[in-house]
Design an enzyme around this catalytic site. Structure first.
Site, PDB file in Angstrom:
ATOM      1  N   HIS A 208       1.016  -1.477   0.035  1.00 37.21           N
ATOM      2  CA  HIS A 208       0.336   0.093  -0.010  1.00 37.21           C
ATOM      3  C   HIS A 208       0.980   1.016  -0.047  1.00 37.21           C
ATOM      4  O   HIS A 208       0.596   2.307  -0.084  1.00 37.21           O
ATOM      5  CB  HIS A 208      -0.907   0.000   0.729  1.00 37.21           C
ATOM      6  CG  HIS A 208      -0.686  -0.190   2.225  1.00 37.21           C
ATOM      7  ND1 HIS A 208      -0.807  -0.238   3.966  1.00 37.21           N
ATOM      8  CD2 HIS A 208       0.709  -0.827   2.889  1.00 37.21           C
ATOM      9  CE1 HIS A 208      -0.048  -0.386   4.814  1.00 37.21           C
ATOM     10  NE2 HIS A 208       0.777  -0.429   3.775  1.00 37.21           N
ATOM     11  N   HIS A 209       2.500   0.554  -0.420  1.00 36.91           N
ATOM     12  CA  HIS A 209       2.940   2.041   0.136  1.00 36.91           C
ATOM     13  C   HIS A 209       3.441   2.379  -1.267  1.00 36.91           C
ATOM     14  O   HIS A 209       4.367   3.634  -2.081  1.00 36.91           O
ATOM     15  CB  HIS A 209       4.101   2.108   1.017  1.00 36.91           C
ATOM     16  CG  HIS A 209       4.111   2.112   2.238  1.00 36.91           C
ATOM     17  ND1 HIS A 209       3.265   3.378   3.014  1.00 36.91           N
ATOM     18  CD2 HIS A 209       4.706   1.098   2.854  1.00 36.91           C
ATOM     19  CE1 HIS A 209       3.220   2.729   4.041  1.00 36.91           C
ATOM     20  NE2 HIS A 209       4.111   1.420   4.439  1.00 36.91           N
ATOM     21  N   ALA A 210       2.469   2.072  -2.632  1.00 37.77           N
ATOM     22  CA  ALA A 210       3.789   2.084  -3.907  1.00 37.77           C
ATOM     23  C   ALA A 210       3.254   3.392  -4.015  1.00 37.77           C
ATOM     24  O   ALA A 210       1.050   3.199  -4.395  1.00 37.77           O
ATOM     25  CB  ALA A 210       3.321   0.476  -4.510  1.00 37.77           C
TER      26      ALA A 210
ATOM     27  N   ASN B 299      -0.232   5.216   2.311  1.00 39.26           N
ATOM     28  CA  ASN B 299      -0.442   6.738   1.642  1.00 39.26           C
ATOM     29  C   ASN B 299      -0.460   6.405  -0.098  1.00 39.26           C
ATOM     30  O   ASN B 299      -0.848   7.087  -0.771  1.00 39.26           O
ATOM     31  CB  ASN B 299       1.088   7.427   2.080  1.00 39.26           C
ATOM     32  CG  ASN B 299       2.053   6.057   1.971  1.00 39.26           C
ATOM     33  OD1 ASN B 299       1.925   5.135   2.251  1.00 39.26           O
ATOM     34  ND2 ASN B 299       3.242   6.992   1.677  1.00 39.26           N
TER      35      ASN B 299
END
Ligand SMILES: [Zn+2]
Length: 304
Positions: free
Chosen positions: A118-120, A161
């Site tokens: 989910h940080h990509a 993010n």
């Protein structure tokens, strides 16, 4: 319940690298050993196509990943050195979420035994995330399956993010993140709903906040499909987590999310996301419990 794995695509890491890669094969082995899923339900992940990845990621970023031409600083932010195996594993991990999504639509629940990256962002990766698997699967669902409203329930201890930024102006995809206020990423994006928790938050306050948020999401958005990022890092034994959830508290968290989907008759796609406990066996136990709860839930999804 069908589960998709990509741990056979090994990413070479320099000696002393702190990413607990062993958790992935450990989870697959534990699921079989404990009889949580049968061998027939375990499938090697297919590779995500570049066309599917392009639904979320920019052409420049994809080409730099494919060719290994990312600037040094951009590669450093991902946290893994570039190699052809890094590219292959990242594509397989997205492919596992895509396959799990198709399986969940048919059967009610399915899992990627990795993923939840989910940080990509659309144009960059960070925090051990190359591609945003759940964002790609959401776009593929909308393109291929006539699904419009999606909810992403992100219970990893770090804010999602990349997911928040990708869906910032999209009313159809509800990005929810419940995470540590003082934890990475230090510059947070705005999800549709963010719950920020103080260091040391324990089981009961966490579960109360989550239960309340789930009602808001299901009543307000009525998702047709749910993605669940079942991060193991809110665990009290996690090196990076800073929250104080017990293994039992995390199992109750899984029940809350999975039961809510079951009651609504909505398919759930489960991904693992982060887990950095000193004891890899604890990470494996937490993830295995998630799969056990889902396999036992008997979700029958309605198609509407
Ligand atoms: Zn995390």
């Amino acid at each position: 319940m069908r589960c998709f794995y990509s741990d056979t695509f090994v990413l070479p890491l320099p000696e002393g690298h702190r990413f607990p890669m062993a958790k992935y094969s450990g989870l697959r082995e534990r699921l079989i050993r404990d009889g949580i899923v049968s061998l027939a339900d375990l499938h090697e992940a297919p590779q995500a196509s570049w066309d599917d990845l392009r639904l979320v990621h920019t052409a420049d970023y994809l080409s730099a990943i494919e060719l290994g031409t990312l600037p040094r600083e951009a590669q450093r932010r991902i946290g893994f050195p570039w190699s052809p195996q890094m590219v292959e594993r990242a594509r397989r991990s997205v492919g596992a979420t895509l396959a799990a999504t198709r399986a969940a639509i048919e059967a009610g629940a399915a899992a990627n035994l990795a993923g939840g990256t989910h940080h990509a962002f659309a144009d960059r990766g960070e925090g051990y995330c190359v591609f945003n698997d759940v964002a790609v699967a959401s776009r593929v669902l909308q393109r291929d399956a006539g699904v419009q409203r999606i909810a992403i329930i992100d219970c990893d201890v770090h804010q999602g993010n990349g997911t928040a930024a990708i869906f910032a102006s999209d009313r159809d995809v509800f990005a929810f993140s419940i995470h540590g206020a003082r934890n990475y990423p230090f510059r947070k994006e705005k999800s549709r709903l963010d719950i920020e928790l103080e260091d040391g938050t324990g089981d009961e306050p966490y579960l109360a906040q989550l239960a309340h948020s789930l009602e808001l999401i299901f009543h307000g958005h009525n998702p047709e499909v749910v993605f669940y990022l079942a991060g193991a890092d809110p665990f009290e034994g996690d090196r990076l987590g800073r929250l104080k959830l017990t293994i039992e508290g995390l199992r109750r968290r899984d029940e809350l999310v999975i039961d809510r989907c079951s009651r609504a008759g909505r398919p759930i796609v489960i991904t693992m996301s982060g887990g950095y406990a000193t004891n890899v066996d604890d990470i494996v136990t937490i993830h295995a419990n998630t799969i056990r709860v889902a396999a036992a839930s008997g979700i029958i999804a309605r198609t509407t």
